[in-house]
Write a protein that holds these residues in place. Sequence first.
Motif, short mmCIF file in Angstrom:
data_model
loop_
_atom_site.label_atom_id
_atom_site.label_comp_id
_atom_site.label_asym_id
_atom_site.label_seq_id
_atom_site.Cartn_x
_atom_site.Cartn_y
_atom_site.Cartn_z
N VAL A 160 8.84 -5.59 -6.97
CA VAL A 160 8.02 -4.51 -6.42
C VAL A 160 7.03 -5.14 -5.45
O VAL A 160 6.32 -6.08 -5.79
N ILE A 161 7.01 -4.61 -4.24
CA ILE A 161 6.08 -5.09 -3.21
C ILE A 161 5.03 -4.01 -2.99
O ILE A 161 5.35 -2.86 -2.72
N LEU A 162 3.76 -4.44 -3.13
CA LEU A 162 2.63 -3.54 -2.95
C LEU A 162 1.73 -4.11 -1.85
O LEU A 162 1.40 -5.30 -1.88
N ILE A 163 1.35 -3.29 -0.89
CA ILE A 163 0.42 -3.71 0.16
C ILE A 163 -0.74 -2.73 0.12
O ILE A 163 -0.54 -1.51 0.19
N TYR A 164 -1.98 -3.28 0.01
CA TYR A 164 -3.11 -2.41 -0.29
C TYR A 164 -4.43 -3.08 0.13
O TYR A 164 -4.49 -4.28 0.36
N ASP A 165 -5.48 -2.25 0.22
CA ASP A 165 -6.83 -2.75 0.44
C ASP A 165 -7.32 -3.42 -0.84
O ASP A 165 -7.13 -2.87 -1.93
N SER A 166 -7.94 -4.57 -0.69
CA SER A 166 -8.45 -5.30 -1.85
C SER A 166 -9.57 -4.49 -2.52
O SER A 166 -10.48 -4.01 -1.85
N SER A 167 -9.44 -4.33 -3.84
CA SER A 167 -10.50 -3.67 -4.60
C SER A 167 -10.32 -4.00 -6.08
O SER A 167 -9.20 -4.27 -6.52
N PRO A 168 -11.40 -3.97 -6.84
CA PRO A 168 -11.28 -4.20 -8.28
C PRO A 168 -10.36 -3.16 -8.94
O PRO A 168 -9.64 -3.49 -9.88
N ASP A 169 -10.38 -1.92 -8.45
CA ASP A 169 -9.53 -0.87 -9.02
C ASP A 169 -8.05 -1.19 -8.85
O ASP A 169 -7.25 -1.01 -9.77
N LYS A 170 -7.66 -1.67 -7.66
CA LYS A 170 -6.25 -2.01 -7.41
C LYS A 170 -5.84 -3.23 -8.23
O LYS A 170 -4.73 -3.28 -8.77
N ASN A 171 -6.71 -4.21 -8.35
CA ASN A 171 -6.41 -5.38 -9.16
C ASN A 171 -6.21 -4.97 -10.62
O ASN A 171 -5.27 -5.42 -11.29
N ARG A 172 -7.08 -4.10 -11.13
CA ARG A 172 -6.95 -3.60 -12.50
C ARG A 172 -5.64 -2.82 -12.66
O ARG A 172 -4.94 -2.96 -13.67
N ALA A 173 -5.29 -2.02 -11.66
CA ALA A 173 -4.06 -1.23 -11.72
C ALA A 173 -2.83 -2.14 -11.83
O ALA A 173 -1.91 -1.86 -12.60
N ILE A 174 -2.82 -3.22 -11.06
CA ILE A 174 -1.68 -4.16 -11.11
C ILE A 174 -1.62 -4.83 -12.48
O ILE A 174 -0.53 -4.95 -13.07
N ASN A 175 -2.75 -5.23 -13.01
CA ASN A 175 -2.76 -5.83 -14.35
C ASN A 175 -2.27 -4.84 -15.40
O ASN A 175 -1.55 -5.22 -16.34
N GLU A 176 -2.62 -3.57 -15.27
CA GLU A 176 -2.14 -2.54 -16.19
C GLU A 176 -0.62 -2.38 -16.09
O GLU A 176 0.06 -2.23 -17.11
N ILE A 177 -0.09 -2.39 -14.88
CA ILE A 177 1.36 -2.29 -14.67
C ILE A 177 2.07 -3.43 -15.38
O ILE A 177 3.05 -3.23 -16.12
#
Length: 145
Positions: free
Chosen positions: A104-121
Amino acid sequence: MNKHLNSLCLTGMLFVLPVCPATIARAQLPQSADTNVNQTNLLKDELYFGLTKPGGETVSESEWQEFVKAVITPRFREGLTVLDGSGQFLNSSGMLIRENSKIVILIYDSSPDKNRAINEIIETYKRTFQQESVLRATSEVKVSF
């Protein structure tokens, strides 16, 4: 005499070539690489999900699609890419494991929310399919649309 003439010609060329820089080929980046004003710096994560469950069963395509729909898409509604892969790794016991995978390739703006989302996945996948790990590779990228 012929040998001395060849040496003289070669020596003369050494003095002439630096004066003619147009004859020297130089590698250049495409102009668009530096001049594209629409480029944005984002983060890119590649997540490698092994499809082999303990005991030899595999994550089915329908299980995978349900995981993407229920777990990944709600966290990355702006988009993602899924690729099929085939790879190998050493598990924690030192045994070589070969298996099919989903990338899975994800391209996104850096943010604590996105980092947390990836860890949850990652944690949800490991728990749901009894996986030892999910490989995560993060890099900064320049993108344009």
